[in-house]
Scaffold this motif. Structure first.
Motif, PDB file in Angstrom:
ATOM      1  N   CYS A  23      28.128  43.225 -74.405  1.00 36.65           N
ATOM      2  CA  CYS A  23      28.683  43.941 -73.246  1.00 36.65           C
ATOM      3  C   CYS A  23      30.013  43.352 -72.787  1.00 36.65           C
ATOM      4  CB  CYS A  23      27.698  43.887 -72.084  1.00 36.65           C
ATOM      5  SG  CYS A  23      26.180  44.780 -72.371  1.00 36.65           S
ATOM      6  N   ALA A  25      30.502  40.476 -71.388  1.00 36.61           N
ATOM      7  CA  ALA A  25      30.326  39.809 -70.099  1.00 36.61           C
ATOM      8  C   ALA A  25      31.106  38.503 -70.090  1.00 36.61           C
ATOM      9  CB  ALA A  25      28.847  39.536 -69.846  1.00 36.61           C
ATOM     10  N   THR A  42      29.009  37.629 -65.703  1.00 43.85           N
ATOM     11  CA  THR A  42      29.335  38.749 -64.827  1.00 43.85           C
ATOM     12  C   THR A  42      29.919  39.887 -65.655  1.00 43.85           C
ATOM     13  OG1 THR A  42      31.548  37.898 -64.327  1.00 43.85           O
ATOM     14  CG2 THR A  42      29.786  37.304 -62.806  1.00 43.85           C
ATOM     15  N   THR A  50      29.926  44.290 -61.089  1.00 39.52           N
ATOM     16  CA  THR A  50      28.851  45.280 -61.033  1.00 39.52           C
ATOM     17  C   THR A  50      27.507  44.739 -61.518  1.00 39.52           C
ATOM     18  OG1 THR A  50      29.500  46.117 -63.197  1.00 39.52           O
ATOM     19  CG2 THR A  50      30.420  47.242 -61.270  1.00 39.52           C
ATOM     20  N   ASN A  51      27.518  43.633 -62.251  1.00 38.10           N
ATOM     21  CA  ASN A  51      26.276  43.043 -62.750  1.00 38.10           C
ATOM     22  C   ASN A  51      26.423  41.537 -62.856  1.00 38.10           C
ATOM     23  OD1 ASN A  51      24.470  45.391 -63.822  1.00 38.10           O
ATOM     24  ND2 ASN A  51      26.538  45.865 -64.505  1.00 38.10           N
ATOM     25  N   ILE A  53      24.246  38.445 -64.699  1.00 41.38           N
ATOM     26  CA  ILE A  53      23.164  38.155 -65.643  1.00 41.38           C
ATOM     27  C   ILE A  53      22.932  36.647 -65.626  1.00 41.38           C
ATOM     28  CG2 ILE A  53      22.394  38.292 -68.046  1.00 41.38           C
ATOM     29  CD1 ILE A  53      24.567  40.555 -68.369  1.00 41.38           C
ATOM     30  N   VAL A  66      18.682  39.957 -63.892  1.00 44.28           N
ATOM     31  CA  VAL A  66      19.891  40.776 -63.767  1.00 44.28           C
ATOM     32  C   VAL A  66      19.961  41.311 -62.340  1.00 44.28           C
ATOM     33  CG1 VAL A  66      21.104  42.844 -64.547  1.00 44.28           C
ATOM     34  CG2 VAL A  66      19.816  41.454 -66.191  1.00 44.28           C
ATOM     35  N   ILE A  67      21.128  41.153 -61.729  1.00 41.28           N
ATOM     36  CA  ILE A  67      21.395  41.725 -60.411  1.00 41.28           C
ATOM     37  C   ILE A  67      22.431  42.816 -60.636  1.00 41.28           C
ATOM     38  CG2 ILE A  67      22.291  41.303 -58.093  1.00 41.28           C
ATOM     39  CD1 ILE A  67      21.441  38.328 -58.514  1.00 41.28           C
ATOM     40  N   THR A  68      22.115  44.029 -60.201  1.00 44.31           N
ATOM     41  CA  THR A  68      22.990  45.175 -60.443  1.00 44.31           C
ATOM     42  C   THR A  68      23.431  45.787 -59.118  1.00 44.31           C
ATOM     43  OG1 THR A  68      21.829  45.657 -62.496  1.00 44.31           O
ATOM     44  CG2 THR A  68      23.141  47.427 -61.569  1.00 44.31           C
ATOM     45  N   GLU A  70      27.382  46.920 -56.777  1.00 48.83           N
ATOM     46  CA  GLU A  70      28.744  46.465 -56.512  1.00 48.83           C
ATOM     47  C   GLU A  70      28.660  45.173 -55.704  1.00 48.83           C
ATOM     48  OE1 GLU A  70      32.550  48.101 -54.147  1.00 48.83           O
ATOM     49  OE2 GLU A  70      31.629  49.502 -55.571  1.00 48.83           O
TER      50      GLU A  70
END
Length: 84
Positions: A23, A25, A42, A50-51, A53, A66-68, A70
Motif C-alpha cells: 500500500c 505506507a 501511516t 487516513t490510516n 497500521i 488498524v485505525i481508519t 481522517e
C-alpha cells in the motif's frame, strides 16, 4: 488482531508488513530491540492521514491493529502510546 501465540503473531506481523509495503505506507515509528518490535505505518492522501497500521511484538502480545479515518497529525500521539 492480537494473540499470545508467538508463532501466529509472527505470521500476522509478516502479513501486515507485506500489506503496508504493498500500500506504500510510510513507517512513522520503528522500534526493534531484543524483546520488543513495534512498527507504526501511516497511509494518507496529500497531507491528511487516513490510516494508521500498528504491528507489535512485545511481552507475550503479538499482532496488528488498524485505525481508519481522517486523522490529524497532531492527534496521532493521543491514539498511539508507545514507550521506547
Amino acid at each position: 488482531i492480537m494473540t499470545e501465540d508467538k508463532s501466529l503473531g509472527d505470521e500476522i506481523a509478516v502479513a501486515t508488513h507485506a500489506i503496508a509495503k504493498e500500500c506504500n505506507a510510510s513507517a512513522l515509528i520503528s522500534h526493534n530491540s531484543t524483546e520488543d518490535q513495534i512498527t507504526v505505518y501511516t497511509l494518507g492522501e496529500g497531507d491528511k492521514i487516513t490510516n494508521i497500521i500498528l504491528v507489535i511484538s512485545t511481552e507475550g502480545q503479538y499482532g496488528a491493529s488498524v485505525i481508519t479515518g481522517e486523522i490529524a497529525a497532531e492527534d496521532i500521539g493521543e491514539l498511539i502510546h508507545v514507550q521506547m
